[in-house]
Design an enzyme around this catalytic site. Structure first.
Site, PDB file in Angstrom:
ATOM      1  N   ARG A  79       9.819  -8.624  -4.367  1.00 35.13           N
ATOM      2  CA  ARG A  79       9.387  -7.403  -3.932  1.00 35.13           C
ATOM      3  C   ARG A  79      10.069  -6.357  -4.503  1.00 35.13           C
ATOM      4  O   ARG A  79      11.343  -6.397  -5.053  1.00 35.13           O
ATOM      5  CB  ARG A  79       9.741  -7.144  -2.312  1.00 35.13           C
ATOM      6  CG  ARG A  79       8.868  -8.049  -1.341  1.00 35.13           C
ATOM      7  CD  ARG A  79       9.148  -7.638   0.085  1.00 35.13           C
ATOM      8  NE  ARG A  79       8.379  -8.622   1.056  1.00 35.13           N
ATOM      9  CZ  ARG A  79       7.094  -8.187   1.578  1.00 35.13           C
ATOM     10  NH1 ARG A  79       6.749  -7.201   1.216  1.00 35.13           N
ATOM     11  NH2 ARG A  79       6.489  -8.920   2.369  1.00 35.13           N
ATOM     12  N   HIS A 114      -0.526  -6.986   4.093  1.00 35.31           N
ATOM     13  CA  HIS A 114      -1.186  -5.736   4.766  1.00 35.31           C
ATOM     14  C   HIS A 114      -2.695  -5.695   4.159  1.00 35.31           C
ATOM     15  O   HIS A 114      -3.463  -5.433   5.004  1.00 35.31           O
ATOM     16  CB  HIS A 114      -0.498  -4.377   4.260  1.00 35.31           C
ATOM     17  CG  HIS A 114       0.629  -4.059   5.320  1.00 35.31           C
ATOM     18  ND1 HIS A 114       1.746  -4.716   5.402  1.00 35.31           N
ATOM     19  CD2 HIS A 114       0.717  -2.940   5.921  1.00 35.31           C
ATOM     20  CE1 HIS A 114       2.370  -4.238   6.210  1.00 35.31           C
ATOM     21  NE2 HIS A 114       2.086  -3.060   6.725  1.00 35.31           N
ATOM     22  N   ARG A 161       1.375   0.552  -0.001  1.00 39.50           N
ATOM     23  CA  ARG A 161       2.691  -0.684  -0.288  1.00 39.50           C
ATOM     24  C   ARG A 161       3.387  -0.447  -1.625  1.00 39.50           C
ATOM     25  O   ARG A 161       4.547  -0.862  -1.628  1.00 39.50           O
ATOM     26  CB  ARG A 161       2.117  -1.742  -0.125  1.00 39.50           C
ATOM     27  CG  ARG A 161       0.900  -2.121   1.173  1.00 39.50           C
ATOM     28  CD  ARG A 161       1.928  -1.989   2.342  1.00 39.50           C
ATOM     29  NE  ARG A 161       2.786  -3.135   2.624  1.00 39.50           N
ATOM     30  CZ  ARG A 161       4.005  -3.041   3.298  1.00 39.50           C
ATOM     31  NH1 ARG A 161       4.360  -1.742   3.937  1.00 39.50           N
ATOM     32  NH2 ARG A 161       4.557  -4.143   3.376  1.00 39.50           N
ATOM     33  N   HIS A 167       5.542  -3.835  -2.443  1.00 37.41           N
ATOM     34  CA  HIS A 167       4.898  -4.673  -3.138  1.00 37.41           C
ATOM     35  C   HIS A 167       4.344  -4.220  -4.560  1.00 37.41           C
ATOM     36  O   HIS A 167       4.497  -3.073  -4.687  1.00 37.41           O
ATOM     37  CB  HIS A 167       3.382  -5.000  -2.563  1.00 37.41           C
ATOM     38  CG  HIS A 167       3.461  -5.880  -1.244  1.00 37.41           C
ATOM     39  ND1 HIS A 167       3.686  -7.112  -1.434  1.00 37.41           N
ATOM     40  CD2 HIS A 167       3.280  -5.594  -0.142  1.00 37.41           C
ATOM     41  CE1 HIS A 167       3.561  -7.854  -0.239  1.00 37.41           C
ATOM     42  NE2 HIS A 167       3.326  -6.839   0.716  1.00 37.41           N
TER      43      HIS A 167
END
EC number: 3.1.3.9
Length: 282
Positions: A79, A114, A161, A167
């Site tokens: 991440r 997501h 995100r 992400h």
């Protein structure tokens, strides 16, 4: 790969610094795209409008969330909020990026949950609305509105995100593609009239299947807690580390939802509601 990840950080930096006035928008969008919102908001709303669509949303949500968990165990994926520190990116090219309370998720990053889970679960809603509009609207442009809204919302979720450092763009893209494909494949296959034992066995299979995969990988020497350690190490504030983003939190939700769906579909209240609906329609 390093250049791809660096480009992702540059994109996050541009979103944070060039469009700071959109911060609250991105925070709201990522909340609306959170898989937990599917269980709390989208499923009840869809079920109220159409029983079949509501059940499809719940079923696809729990199956796709389980698949996303397994995919992340095999694909790993850093991440951004921890990669910029672990890779030494800051020392090479200091980036003007910062974290948010929604940044510090503890699971691996690939593919984006997501995008994947929400994209799959919203597919039956999009197709149902498209079907309704196709029968009532003569304009081609009106008929494509649901598809455009679906794509626009998921694109916004993906950008949110990246903005939050949750992400990288390629993880978002993988989630979007996988979610749309799963939604397309699973929507016609949603079990509506099955025995209670089917849902109970599905719940058990989800729980035992994930546990078996986890312990197999653990036995092979893979440390599946590596992402939890990195999230705890590099999150700016300890209270931002989300315990409900740990792998077995979603697994318990999915197995529980599968069993709960079966119990609800076979409850006397559900049967009475179905008979009442038939009388009203008659």
């Amino acid at each position: 790969m390093e250049s791809t990840l660096g480009a992702g950080i540059a994109m996050a930096e541009a979103l944070q610094n060039q469009l700071p006035w959109l911060e609250n928008v991105w925070l709201w969008v990522t909340f609306l795209g959170d898989p937990k919102s599917l269980f709390l908001f989208y499923f009840p709303a869809a079920y109220y409008a159409s029983r079949r669509v509501g059940i499809a949303v719940l079923w696809i949500s729990l199956i796709t969330e389980w698949l996303n968990l397994v995919f992340k165990w095999f694909l790993f994926g850093d991440r951004p909020f921890w990669w910029v520190h672990e890779s030494g990116y800051y020392s090479q090219a200091p980036a003007q990026v910062h974290q948010f309370p929604s940044s510090c998720e503890t699971g691996p990053g690939s593919p984006s949950g997501h995008c994947m889970i929400t994209g799959a679960a919203l597919w039956p809603i999009m197709t149902a609305v498209s079907s309704q509009m196709a029968t009532r609207a003569h304009s081609r442009w009106v008929r494509v509105i649901p598809s455009l809204a679906y794509c626009t919302f998921l694109l916004a979720v993906g950008l949110s995100r990246v903005f939050l450092l949750a992400h990288f763009p390629h993880q978002v893209l993988a989630g979007l593609i996988t979610g749309a494909v799963l939604g397309w494949l699973m929507t016609p296959q949603v079990p509506m009239e099955r025995e209670l034992s089917f849902y109970g066995l599905t719940s058990l299979a989800l729980l035992l299947g994930a546990s078996l995969i986890y312990w197999t990988l653990f036995t092979l020497g893979l440390d599946l807690s590596w992402s939890i350690n990195l999230a705890s190490k590099w999150c700016e504030r300890p209270e931002w580390v989300h315990l409900d983003s740990r792998p077995f939190a979603s697994l318990s939700r999915d197995s529980g939802a599968a069993l709960g769906l079966g119990i609800a579909l076979h409850s006397p209240c559900y049967a009475q509601a179905g008979q009442h609906s038939l009388k009203v329609l008659w």
